[in-house]
Scaffold this active site. Structure first.
Site, short mmCIF file in Angstrom:
data_model
loop_
_atom_site.label_atom_id
_atom_site.label_comp_id
_atom_site.label_asym_id
_atom_site.label_seq_id
_atom_site.Cartn_x
_atom_site.Cartn_y
_atom_site.Cartn_z
N GLY A 126 0.99 -1.18 -0.01
CA GLY A 126 0.01 -0.04 0.33
C GLY A 126 1.09 1.05 0.42
O GLY A 126 1.64 1.55 -0.83
N SER A 127 0.61 2.11 0.69
CA SER A 127 0.89 3.54 0.35
C SER A 127 2.12 3.48 1.41
O SER A 127 2.89 4.70 1.15
CB SER A 127 0.09 4.57 1.53
OG SER A 127 -1.03 4.82 1.01
N THR A 128 2.85 2.97 1.97
CA THR A 128 3.98 2.82 2.13
C THR A 128 5.34 2.39 1.18
O THR A 128 6.06 3.61 1.45
CB THR A 128 4.39 1.71 3.21
OG1 THR A 128 4.51 0.92 2.25
CG2 THR A 128 4.04 1.20 4.11
#
Length: 577
Positions: free
Chosen positions: A299-301
């Site tokens: 995801g956004s990591t």
């Protein structure tokens, strides 16, 4: 004269014996002697080895002298695994009285049905059978007091794990033969095991040793192993992880703590866990070392890596404005959305607020090959170089097969997969001014050098963006830590289900570092399927990061770089995912 007449008058003596009868008797005697000679030849010549072995079985035995397995220690010398003497019960079945009433007491002490005990004592091997391995010493003393003929004891080593559930997935365990089955016990089996010795003896009918028949071969004990793990950090991280899982009614979770100076793993914990001292009815869910064996879409990591690459290529600066209105964009028939319309955002703000549209616009300015190479250099798609069983490589498909929509989704963590171990290691790039450092589970006091991924300037700029994400208006205010500056990135990803994504199943992440200006540690947290109504990484995973960071830095003796003040918990900022 009279005596002679009487002799000839006896009809039995006067009759002649048939010649065939005498020949038959002689032949039978010769055959008997031939059979005896053949049997003697079989026993003494042809079958000599067999009968020699059978004889030795009844009076001679080779006693194995077990080697003591090496201890596993944490970085401060505290025990994580050690061996203690335990008695194993064995029997010579043919010597055990089958009608002895004390067998019922023996079965009770061994915690087994009497029928099971009788079955073991009726084994085909009538000279040796294990009854039960590694019983506790008090029980062994009671068994010896019974005095049952044919029942004996033999000392062996039994493994003990003082940290129990907290360090189970690091240390692992051994089987009854003292061979590693999981974790470090398996990974370093050859180093820990040592070499058993032996002693050849003659025993009397009561099993007592009469004399040695050859020189004793002494055992060679295994070598001790000192890990990089700090048992205090390990225990605290495990406790905070378990509390978060209970609070959010989650399925599972993981946490890992890294030392950015040496590449040492200071803590690695999973829940559900298990007690390696009592391994009854274990399930795969308990045994799985999720930090290394489970891969997921991060995801956004992944957004900070896109920002760092764009900075490296000179495409943007931290304050470069990017238009993200109206909060969505279409690529190849698919729509990419932000949590809301943020309008014009700088690169700093895109990372701070976790914007999808702004990240995709940066990524689409670069060839797919450049993004792929940056991810690969950061360790994605490659098996971690740690001697740990079950570590996965994740998935990073070749850039030539990327479609435009995949090029876009790759920039915010969909379409690739990684383990939490890989994700934590990748974030050392930002902690070490652009270098990816190798990790180790064994203690080392030497600073480690890494491989260049981004320039120091780009890595520092992104690190400051990660710090902004934990400040008011960012997605991770709950990651703030009293006394220490922190930086990190939230992640919330829908779980894959079949060929699509589940509607209400999420993984929540937070990966970060501290202190910001001179990072000493990287901490990564993953919570699987929170069910309490909250699922954003900034709400579910970030608090575990915060408490783990504070505790770890204090143990390491890192001086606070901020005034100690209450943690700021601002209103929830929704993440785009």
């Amino acid at each position: 004269m009279t005596r002679s007449i009487a002799y000839h008058a006896n009809p039995l003596l006067a009759s002649k014996t048939p010649v065939w009868r005498s020949k038959f008797i002689v032949a039978m005697l010769a055959l008997a002697f031939a059979l005896l000679a053949g049997r003697a030849a079989h026993v003494q010549v042809f079958g000599n080895d067999f009968y020699q072995r059978q004889g030795e079985v009844r009076y001679a035995r080779t006693l194995e002298l077990p080697a003591k397995r090496g201890r596993i220690l944490d970085r401060n010398g505290l025990l994580l695994a050690s061996s203690v003497v335990a008695q194993s019960i064995w029997a010579i079945p043919e010597d055990v009285p089958k009608d002895d009433p004390r067998l019922r007491d023996l079965a009770r002490l061994l915690d087994m049905p009497l029928a099971t005990l009788r079955q073991r004592l009726s084994a085909e091997d009538r000279t040796f059978v294990w009854v039960k391995r590694q019983v506790d010493q008090p029980v062994a003393n009671q068994i010896a007091a019974l005095g049952i003929k044919g029942i004996y004891q033999r000392p062996e080593y039994k493994r003990q794990y003082p940290e129990a559930e907290a360090a189970a997935h690091v240390v692992g365990f051994t089987n009854v033969e003292d061979r590693g089955q999981e974790g470090i016990e398996l990974a370093f089996q050859d180093r820990l095991a040592g070499r058993n010795g032996s002693r050849r003896v003659i025993k009397d009918r009561l099993g007592r040793v009469v004399e040695d028949v050859r020189e004793v071969l002494p055992p060679e004990d295994g070598a001790d192993l000192q890990l990089s793990i700090d048992s205090k950090v390990q225990f605290f991280a495990y406790q905070k992880l378990r509390q978060a899982i209970d609070t959010h009614k989650a399925l599972a979770g993981s946490v890992i703590v890294l030392d950015t100076q040496t590449g040492e793993v200071l803590a690695l914990a999973n829940h559900p866990s298990y007690n390696p001292n009592r391994r009854h009815n274990l399930s795969g869910e308990q045994l799985r070392n999720r930090v290394l064996t489970d891969s997921f879409e991060p995801g956004s990591t992944m957004k900070p890596f896109v920002a760092a690459l764009a900075l490296d290529k000179g495409l943007v600066r931290p304050d470069t404005p990017i238009q993200t209105a109206p909060g969505r964009m279409s690529i190849g028939g698919a729509t990419i959305r932000d949590s809301k319309d943020h309008g014009v955002m700088t690169v700093n703000e895109i990372i701070k607020k976790s914007g999808n549209v702004g990240t995709v616009k940066m990524a689409m300015q670069m060839p797919a090959r450049d993004l792929w190479e940056a991810y690969a250099k950061a360790g994605f798609g490659q098996k971690p170089e740690v001697p740990f069983p079950g570590a996965v490589s994740g998935r990073l498909r070749p850039y030539k097969s990327w479609r435009p929509i995949e090029h876009a989704t790759m920039s915010y963590g969909y379409g690739l997969s990684a383990s939490l171990f890989q994700l934590a290691q990748a974030y050392t790039v930002f902690a070490r001014d652009g270098e990816l450092i190798p990790l180790t589970m064994v203690r080392t006091d030497r600073p480690v050098s890494g491989e260049r991924v981004f320039s120091p300037e780009s890595a520092l700029a992104v690190r400051r963006m990660l710090h902004m994400a934990t400040q008011e208006g960012g997605t991770a205010t709950r990651a703030q830590t009293m006394g220490y500056s922190v930086g990190g990135k939230t992640g919330t990803a829908r779980k894959q289900e079949g060929r699509g994504y589940a509607e209400r199943k999420y993984r929540s992440f937070f990966v970060g570092l501290a202190p910001v200006e001179a990072p000493r540690i990287v901490v990564a947290v993953m919570i699987d399927e929170p069910q309490s109504g909250h699922y954003y990484g900034g709400v579910v995973a970030a608090p575990v990061f915060s408490e783990t960071v504070q505790h770890t830095l204090r143990i390491l003796g890192v001086q606070p770089d901020m005034d100690v003040k209450p943690q700021i918990v601002a209103d929830l900022v929704e993440e785009s995912f």
